[in-house]
Design a protein around this motif. Structure first.
Motif, PDB file in Angstrom:
ATOM      1  N   GLN A  82       0.647  -1.001  -0.041  1.00 15.89           N
ATOM      2  CA  GLN A  82       0.242  -0.003   0.149  1.00 15.89           C
ATOM      3  C   GLN A  82       0.808   0.933  -0.098  1.00 15.89           C
ATOM      4  O   GLN A  82       0.404   1.951  -0.855  1.00 15.89           O
ATOM      5  CB  GLN A  82      -0.757   0.244   1.274  1.00 15.89           C
ATOM      6  N   GLY A  83       1.813   1.284   0.696  1.00 13.39           N
ATOM      7  CA  GLY A  83       2.694   2.039   0.708  1.00 13.39           C
ATOM      8  C   GLY A  83       3.246   2.270  -0.763  1.00 13.39           C
ATOM      9  O   GLY A  83       3.517   4.100  -1.451  1.00 13.39           O
ATOM     10  N   SER A  84       3.976   1.392  -0.932  1.00 15.23           N
ATOM     11  CA  SER A  84       4.184   1.666  -2.556  1.00 15.23           C
ATOM     12  C   SER A  84       3.612   2.385  -3.308  1.00 15.23           C
ATOM     13  O   SER A  84       3.532   3.256  -4.372  1.00 15.23           O
ATOM     14  CB  SER A  84       5.134   0.293  -3.380  1.00 15.23           C
ATOM     15  N   LEU A  85       2.402   1.381  -3.577  1.00 15.63           N
ATOM     16  CA  LEU A  85       1.279   2.078  -4.583  1.00 15.63           C
ATOM     17  C   LEU A  85       1.031   3.545  -4.292  1.00 15.63           C
ATOM     18  O   LEU A  85       0.616   4.609  -5.167  1.00 15.63           O
ATOM     19  CB  LEU A  85       0.039   1.462  -4.324  1.00 15.63           C
ATOM     20  N   ASP A  86       1.026   3.992  -2.779  1.00 16.84           N
ATOM     21  CA  ASP A  86       0.728   4.825  -2.187  1.00 16.84           C
ATOM     22  C   ASP A  86       1.293   6.483  -3.148  1.00 16.84           C
ATOM     23  O   ASP A  86       1.506   7.374  -3.421  1.00 16.84           O
ATOM     24  CB  ASP A  86       0.752   5.461  -0.773  1.00 16.84           C
ATOM     25  N   THR A  87       3.029   5.892  -2.699  1.00 15.03           N
ATOM     26  CA  THR A  87       4.463   6.490  -3.259  1.00 15.03           C
ATOM     27  C   THR A  87       4.302   7.506  -4.580  1.00 15.03           C
ATOM     28  O   THR A  87       4.197   8.672  -5.167  1.00 15.03           O
ATOM     29  CB  THR A  87       5.445   6.421  -2.728  1.00 15.03           C
ATOM     30  N   ALA A  88       3.898   5.818  -5.568  1.00 15.35           N
ATOM     31  CA  ALA A  88       4.100   5.906  -7.131  1.00 15.35           C
ATOM     32  C   ALA A  88       2.900   6.551  -7.300  1.00 15.35           C
ATOM     33  O   ALA A  88       3.605   7.518  -8.280  1.00 15.35           O
ATOM     34  CB  ALA A  88       3.249   4.444  -8.024  1.00 15.35           C
ATOM     35  N   SER A  89       1.212   6.996  -6.992  1.00 16.30           N
ATOM     36  CA  SER A  89       0.400   7.175  -7.357  1.00 16.30           C
ATOM     37  C   SER A  89       0.429   8.969  -6.808  1.00 16.30           C
ATOM     38  O   SER A  89      -0.191   9.758  -7.798  1.00 16.30           O
ATOM     39  CB  SER A  89      -0.153   6.870  -6.501  1.00 16.30           C
ATOM     40  N   THR A  90       0.963   9.031  -5.482  1.00 16.33           N
ATOM     41  CA  THR A  90       1.025  10.602  -5.545  1.00 16.33           C
ATOM     42  C   THR A  90       2.443  10.928  -6.707  1.00 16.33           C
ATOM     43  O   THR A  90       2.258  12.161  -7.179  1.00 16.33           O
ATOM     44  CB  THR A  90       1.174  10.926  -3.834  1.00 16.33           C
ATOM     45  N   ALA A  91       3.518  10.746  -6.490  1.00 16.89           N
ATOM     46  CA  ALA A  91       4.700  11.171  -7.660  1.00 16.89           C
ATOM     47  C   ALA A  91       4.078  11.333  -8.881  1.00 16.89           C
ATOM     48  O   ALA A  91       4.533  12.498  -9.889  1.00 16.89           O
ATOM     49  CB  ALA A  91       5.790   9.947  -7.188  1.00 16.89           C
ATOM     50  N   PHE A  92       3.516  10.605  -9.681  1.00 19.38           N
ATOM     51  CA  PHE A  92       2.562  11.291 -10.865  1.00 19.38           C
ATOM     52  C   PHE A  92       1.122  12.001 -10.666  1.00 19.38           C
ATOM     53  O   PHE A  92       1.583  13.121 -11.533  1.00 19.38           O
ATOM     54  CB  PHE A  92       2.342   9.735 -11.168  1.00 19.38           C
ATOM     55  N   ASN A  93       1.133  11.962  -9.857  1.00 21.29           N
ATOM     56  CA  ASN A  93      -0.347  12.775  -9.724  1.00 21.29           C
ATOM     57  C   ASN A  93      -0.118  14.393  -9.391  1.00 21.29           C
ATOM     58  O   ASN A  93      -0.683  15.322  -9.948  1.00 21.29           O
ATOM     59  CB  ASN A  93      -1.711  12.551  -8.566  1.00 21.29           C
ATOM     60  N   GLU A  94       0.641  14.453  -8.501  1.00 20.97           N
ATOM     61  CA  GLU A  94       1.795  15.965  -9.085  1.00 20.97           C
ATOM     62  C   GLU A  94       2.455  16.171 -10.720  1.00 20.97           C
ATOM     63  O   GLU A  94       2.782  17.355 -10.094  1.00 20.97           O
ATOM     64  CB  GLU A  94       3.299  15.634  -7.668  1.00 20.97           C
ATOM     65  N   LEU A  95       2.283  16.112 -11.082  1.00 16.06           N
ATOM     66  CA  LEU A  95       2.644  16.044 -12.203  1.00 16.06           C
ATOM     67  C   LEU A  95       1.721  17.194 -13.139  1.00 16.06           C
ATOM     68  O   LEU A  95       0.354  16.166 -13.275  1.00 16.06           O
ATOM     69  CB  LEU A  95       3.945  15.034 -13.239  1.00 16.06           C
ATOM     70  N   THR A  96       2.285  17.176 -13.824  1.00 11.82           N
ATOM     71  CA  THR A  96       0.882  18.087 -14.831  1.00 11.82           C
ATOM     72  C   THR A  96       1.219  18.246 -16.154  1.00 11.82           C
ATOM     73  O   THR A  96       2.879  18.077 -16.659  1.00 11.82           O
ATOM     74  CB  THR A  96       0.839  19.760 -14.950  1.00 11.82           C
ATOM     75  N   GLY A  97       0.796  17.000 -17.049  1.00 12.79           N
ATOM     76  CA  GLY A  97       0.651  16.235 -18.425  1.00 12.79           C
ATOM     77  C   GLY A  97       0.289  17.236 -19.172  1.00 12.79           C
ATOM     78  O   GLY A  97      -0.618  18.078 -19.522  1.00 12.79           O
ATOM     79  N   PRO A  98       1.402  17.065 -20.447  1.00 14.40           N
ATOM     80  CA  PRO A  98       1.204  17.941 -21.905  1.00 14.40           C
ATOM     81  C   PRO A  98      -0.256  17.314 -21.865  1.00 14.40           C
ATOM     82  O   PRO A  98      -0.971  16.571 -21.614  1.00 14.40           O
ATOM     83  CB  PRO A  98       1.829  17.173 -23.020  1.00 14.40           C
ATOM     84  N   ALA A  99      -1.153  18.549 -22.537  1.00 19.69           N
ATOM     85  CA  ALA A  99      -2.643  18.424 -22.478  1.00 19.69           C
ATOM     86  C   ALA A  99      -3.292  16.957 -23.555  1.00 19.69           C
ATOM     87  O   ALA A  99      -3.983  16.927 -23.539  1.00 19.69           O
ATOM     88  CB  ALA A  99      -3.197  19.652 -23.572  1.00 19.69           C
ATOM     89  N   GLN A 100      -2.095  17.004 -24.767  1.00 20.12           N
ATOM     90  CA  GLN A 100      -2.220  15.513 -25.821  1.00 20.12           C
ATOM     91  C   GLN A 100      -2.099  14.430 -25.291  1.00 20.12           C
ATOM     92  O   GLN A 100      -2.904  13.639 -26.074  1.00 20.12           O
ATOM     93  CB  GLN A 100      -1.400  16.443 -27.482  1.00 20.12           C
ATOM     94  N   LEU A 101      -2.163  14.443 -23.893  1.00 13.92           N
ATOM     95  CA  LEU A 101      -1.312  13.022 -23.015  1.00 13.92           C
ATOM     96  C   LEU A 101      -2.888  13.163 -21.530  1.00 13.92           C
ATOM     97  O   LEU A 101      -2.517  12.726 -21.247  1.00 13.92           O
ATOM     98  CB  LEU A 101      -0.279  12.995 -22.481  1.00 13.92           C
ATOM     99  N   ASP A 102      -3.916  14.134 -22.094  1.00 17.73           N
ATOM    100  CA  ASP A 102      -5.024  13.969 -20.885  1.00 17.73           C
ATOM    101  C   ASP A 102      -5.966  12.650 -20.693  1.00 17.73           C
ATOM    102  O   ASP A 102      -5.506  12.118 -19.408  1.00 17.73           O
ATOM    103  CB  ASP A 102      -5.448  14.506 -21.062  1.00 17.73           C
TER     104      ASP A 102
END
Length: 156
Positions: A82-102
């Motif tokens: 659960q900790g690993s899932l939370d860490t990976a998810s948080t790190a990804f969700n902190e990014l703002t991706g390019p609009a074409q990759l929504d």
């Protein structure tokens, strides 16, 4: 007074240090608004972590169902997953991706959230001893891992 389970305590400390290092490493390597290639790479790595941990949780449930694992060990591993899932998810969700990759953003965020929810459900089932939930949850987790892995491979 000596702790009752020094090995378990050492594993908890190791897991906490590893999670902290992973979070620092992942958060320090990618700018908050990466280019498309960097963002795809981050999505691929996030999905890889999701596949790994989701598969681990499903395996734990199957092993418990077959009485091939002790419940306390399963709960400990569940917390690590659960900790690993939370860490990976948080790190990804902190990014703002390019609009074409929504669309990619929505899929990765949604599937990681689903993985976190199912891992929470699995831990609860284990802690409550609800053996009847183990195999259905393992099946759902495996199906989710398969979807994540397919997308992960397509990003390579």
């Amino acid at each position: 007074m000596r702790p009752a389970y020094p090995a378990a305590r050492a594993r908890r400390v190791y897991a906490a240090v590893a999670a902290a290092l992973l979070a620092v490493t992942l958060s320090g390597c990618i700018p908050a608004t990466p280019d498309a290639d960097t963002y795809r790479d981050k999505a691929e790595r996030t999905l890889g972590a999701g596949v790994s941990q989701t598969t681990t949780v499903a395996m734990i449930l199957r092993n418990l169902h077959k009485d091939k694992m002790f419940r306390p060990a399963a709960i400990t591993q569940m917390r690590y997953s659960q900790g690993s899932l939370d860490t990976a998810s948080t790190a990804f969700n902190e990014l703002t991706g390019p609009a074409q990759l929504d669309d990619l953003t929505r899929k990765v965020s949604s599937w990681m959230s689903d993985a976190q929810t199912k891992a929470d459900d699995a831990r609860t089932a284990i802690e409550r001893g609800n053996r009847g939930e183990y195999l259905p949850l393992a099946k759902e987790l495996t199906s989710l891992a398969d979807k994540m892995e397919k997308l992960e491979k397509s990003l390579r």
